[in-house]
Design a protein around this motif. Structure first.
Motif, PDB file in Angstrom:
ATOM      1  N   ASP A   1       0.824  -1.211   0.000  1.00  0.00           N
ATOM      2  CA  ASP A   1       0.000   0.000   0.000  1.00  0.00           C
ATOM      3  C   ASP A   1       0.860   1.264   0.000  1.00  0.00           C
ATOM      4  OD1 ASP A   1      -2.197  -1.672   0.127  1.00  0.00           O
ATOM      5  OD2 ASP A   1      -2.379  -1.519   2.303  1.00  0.00           O
ATOM      6  N   SER A   2       1.973   1.224   0.735  1.00  0.00           N
ATOM      7  CA  SER A   2       2.843   2.404   0.794  1.00  0.00           C
ATOM      8  C   SER A   2       3.574   2.645  -0.524  1.00  0.00           C
ATOM      9  CB  SER A   2       3.850   2.252   1.940  1.00  0.00           C
ATOM     10  OG  SER A   2       4.762   1.204   1.652  1.00  0.00           O
ATOM     11  N   LEU A   3       3.699   1.613  -1.335  1.00  0.00           N
ATOM     12  CA  LEU A   3       4.367   1.759  -2.632  1.00  0.00           C
ATOM     13  C   LEU A   3       3.464   2.346  -3.715  1.00  0.00           C
ATOM     14  CD1 LEU A   3       6.496  -1.476  -3.062  1.00  0.00           C
ATOM     15  CD2 LEU A   3       7.313   0.869  -3.080  1.00  0.00           C
ATOM     16  N   LEU A   4       2.159   2.256  -3.532  1.00  0.00           N
ATOM     17  CA  LEU A   4       1.234   2.715  -4.577  1.00  0.00           C
ATOM     18  C   LEU A   4       1.478   4.163  -5.002  1.00  0.00           C
ATOM     19  CD1 LEU A   4      -2.055   0.922  -3.491  1.00  0.00           C
ATOM     20  CD2 LEU A   4      -0.631   0.402  -5.471  1.00  0.00           C
ATOM     21  N   PRO A   5       1.563   5.126  -4.080  1.00  0.00           N
ATOM     22  CA  PRO A   5       1.813   6.510  -4.519  1.00  0.00           C
ATOM     23  C   PRO A   5       3.157   6.669  -5.239  1.00  0.00           C
ATOM     24  CG  PRO A   5       1.064   6.466  -2.244  1.00  0.00           C
ATOM     25  CD  PRO A   5       1.313   5.049  -2.651  1.00  0.00           C
ATOM     26  N   TYR A   6       4.182   5.974  -4.770  1.00  0.00           N
ATOM     27  CA  TYR A   6       5.506   6.048  -5.402  1.00  0.00           C
ATOM     28  C   TYR A   6       5.444   5.524  -6.841  1.00  0.00           C
ATOM     29  CZ  TYR A   6      10.345   4.960  -6.485  1.00  0.00           C
ATOM     30  OH  TYR A   6      11.565   4.869  -7.103  1.00  0.00           O
ATOM     31  N   ILE A   7       4.791   4.384  -7.024  1.00  0.00           N
ATOM     32  CA  ILE A   7       4.682   3.802  -8.369  1.00  0.00           C
ATOM     33  C   ILE A   7       3.840   4.705  -9.260  1.00  0.00           C
ATOM     34  CG2 ILE A   7       3.809   1.851  -9.704  1.00  0.00           C
ATOM     35  CD1 ILE A   7       4.500   0.088  -7.225  1.00  0.00           C
ATOM     36  N   ARG A   8       2.733   5.218  -8.751  1.00  0.00           N
ATOM     37  CA  ARG A   8       1.865   6.118  -9.528  1.00  0.00           C
ATOM     38  C   ARG A   8       2.634   7.343 -10.002  1.00  0.00           C
ATOM     39  NH1 ARG A   8      -0.031   4.085 -12.212  1.00  0.00           N
ATOM     40  NH2 ARG A   8      -1.112   2.288 -11.609  1.00  0.00           N
ATOM     41  N   GLU A   9       3.498   7.858  -9.124  1.00  0.00           N
ATOM     42  CA  GLU A   9       4.271   9.057  -9.467  1.00  0.00           C
ATOM     43  C   GLU A   9       5.339   8.758 -10.524  1.00  0.00           C
ATOM     44  OE1 GLU A   9       7.536  11.867  -7.269  1.00  0.00           O
ATOM     45  OE2 GLU A   9       5.767  11.269  -6.110  1.00  0.00           O
ATOM     46  N   ASN A  10       6.005   7.618 -10.390  1.00  0.00           N
ATOM     47  CA  ASN A  10       7.122   7.285 -11.279  1.00  0.00           C
ATOM     48  C   ASN A  10       6.728   6.485 -12.511  1.00  0.00           C
ATOM     49  OD1 ASN A  10       9.633   8.284  -9.855  1.00  0.00           O
ATOM     50  ND2 ASN A  10       8.547   7.208  -8.218  1.00  0.00           N
ATOM     51  N   ALA A  11       5.571   5.872 -12.490  1.00  0.00           N
ATOM     52  CA  ALA A  11       5.113   5.065 -13.625  1.00  0.00           C
ATOM     53  C   ALA A  11       3.587   5.147 -13.722  1.00  0.00           C
ATOM     54  CB  ALA A  11       5.560   3.623 -13.451  1.00  0.00           C
ATOM     55  N   PRO A  12       3.069   6.320 -14.111  1.00  0.00           N
ATOM     56  CA  PRO A  12       1.615   6.502 -14.100  1.00  0.00           C
ATOM     57  C   PRO A  12       0.849   5.578 -15.053  1.00  0.00           C
ATOM     58  CG  PRO A  12       2.709   8.371 -15.128  1.00  0.00           C
ATOM     59  CD  PRO A  12       3.779   7.505 -14.558  1.00  0.00           C
ATOM     60  N   ASP A  13       1.512   5.075 -16.099  1.00  0.00           N
ATOM     61  CA  ASP A  13       0.821   4.206 -17.062  1.00  0.00           C
ATOM     62  C   ASP A  13       0.961   2.725 -16.752  1.00  0.00           C
ATOM     63  OD1 ASP A  13      -0.002   6.433 -18.495  1.00  0.00           O
ATOM     64  OD2 ASP A  13       1.823   6.436 -19.712  1.00  0.00           O
ATOM     65  N   THR A  14       1.737   2.383 -15.739  1.00  0.00           N
ATOM     66  CA  THR A  14       1.937   0.981 -15.371  1.00  0.00           C
ATOM     67  C   THR A  14       0.791   0.526 -14.476  1.00  0.00           C
ATOM     68  OG1 THR A  14       4.333   1.230 -15.510  1.00  0.00           O
ATOM     69  CG2 THR A  14       3.514  -0.631 -14.251  1.00  0.00           C
ATOM     70  N   ALA A  15       0.179  -0.578 -14.853  1.00  0.00           N
ATOM     71  CA  ALA A  15      -0.939  -1.128 -14.078  1.00  0.00           C
ATOM     72  C   ALA A  15      -0.405  -1.842 -12.835  1.00  0.00           C
ATOM     73  CB  ALA A  15      -1.738  -2.096 -14.930  1.00  0.00           C
ATOM     74  N   ILE A  16      -1.094  -1.666 -11.722  1.00  0.00           N
ATOM     75  CA  ILE A  16      -0.695  -2.311 -10.472  1.00  0.00           C
ATOM     76  C   ILE A  16      -1.812  -3.254 -10.035  1.00  0.00           C
ATOM     77  CG2 ILE A  16      -0.005  -1.992  -8.073  1.00  0.00           C
ATOM     78  CD1 ILE A  16       0.644   0.964  -8.898  1.00  0.00           C
ATOM     79  N   ILE A  17      -1.445  -4.510  -9.833  1.00  0.00           N
ATOM     80  CA  ILE A  17      -2.379  -5.501  -9.308  1.00  0.00           C
ATOM     81  C   ILE A  17      -1.852  -5.923  -7.943  1.00  0.00           C
ATOM     82  CG2 ILE A  17      -3.392  -7.788  -9.621  1.00  0.00           C
ATOM     83  CD1 ILE A  17      -3.093  -7.364 -12.661  1.00  0.00           C
ATOM     84  N   LEU A  18      -2.602  -5.633  -6.911  1.00  0.00           N
ATOM     85  CA  LEU A  18      -2.194  -5.957  -5.544  1.00  0.00           C
ATOM     86  C   LEU A  18      -2.576  -7.400  -5.234  1.00  0.00           C
ATOM     87  CD1 LEU A  18      -0.814  -3.858  -3.780  1.00  0.00           C
ATOM     88  CD2 LEU A  18      -2.899  -3.678  -2.477  1.00  0.00           C
TER      89      LEU A  18
END
Length: 181
Positions: free
Chosen positions: A104-121
């Motif tokens: 959960d803490s990584l979600l904002p970091y990933i969104r900021e650095n890779a906005p087009d990359t899909a994240i499946i938790l």
């Protein structure tokens, strides 16, 4: 048309190819293991698997490799922060509980650095509140462990199809802008 003297292994291979073609038609994602949009960009779809269990990561990587995905692995939050190529990934399969933090803490970091990359938790614990929070913070899906290969393929297929459509839309918009000039 089949050749007259096709061997049994060739017939099996042809049936496998026919199943793959039906899979392509149904999900519109694979063409010899590549995304339609990625064919134009000359790259395979790539998935980052973030999980602290090495066997689980290896099993997911094997399943995805069979479908033509390129996979890379990370075992902790620090490994994800150390990567500088997050923006080049098609999707990230992210475990919710990691040894040095949580997904959960990584979600904002990933969104900021890779906005087009899909994240499946991914998680081994069915927590509705956590799933809702993850979706609100940028995850596109939430999978419960143990993950069935069919479920994984379907979810990634949907994500890849959506990315392919976004790529095609951007390409069409680019052509339209160039035509107006």
């Amino acid at each position: 048309r089949k050749p007259v003297h096709a061997s049994a292994s060739h017939r099996r291979h042809s049936r496998t190819q026919m199943r793959r073609v039906r899979f392509v038609d149904r999900h519109a994602i694979h063409c010899s293991g590549k995304l339609w949009g990625d064919i134009f960009m000359n790259r395979q779809p790539s998935i980052l698997i973030v999980d602290d269990e090495a066997d689980f990561r290896d099993n997911l990587a094997d399943i995805l490799a069979l479908d033509g995905y390129e996979t890379v692995s990370a075992s902790c939050v620090h490994d994800v922060h150390a990567r500088c190529d997050l923006h080049r990934l098609t999707a990230i399969l992210l475990d919710r509980r990691l040894p040095d933090g949580n997904g959960d803490s990584l979600l904002p970091y990933i969104r900021e650095n890779a906005p087009d990359t899909a994240i499946i938790l991914m998680t081994g614990h069915a927590e509705i509140d956590a799933a809702i929070a993850a979706l609100r913070h940028g995850a596109v899906d939430f999978l419960l462990k143990p993950i069935e290969p069919k479920t994984l393929r379907d979810r990634l297929g949907r994500v890849c199809a959506q990315q392919r459509m976004q790529w095609e839309l951007a390409e069409a918009q680019s052509k339209l802008i160039q035509a107006e000039r």
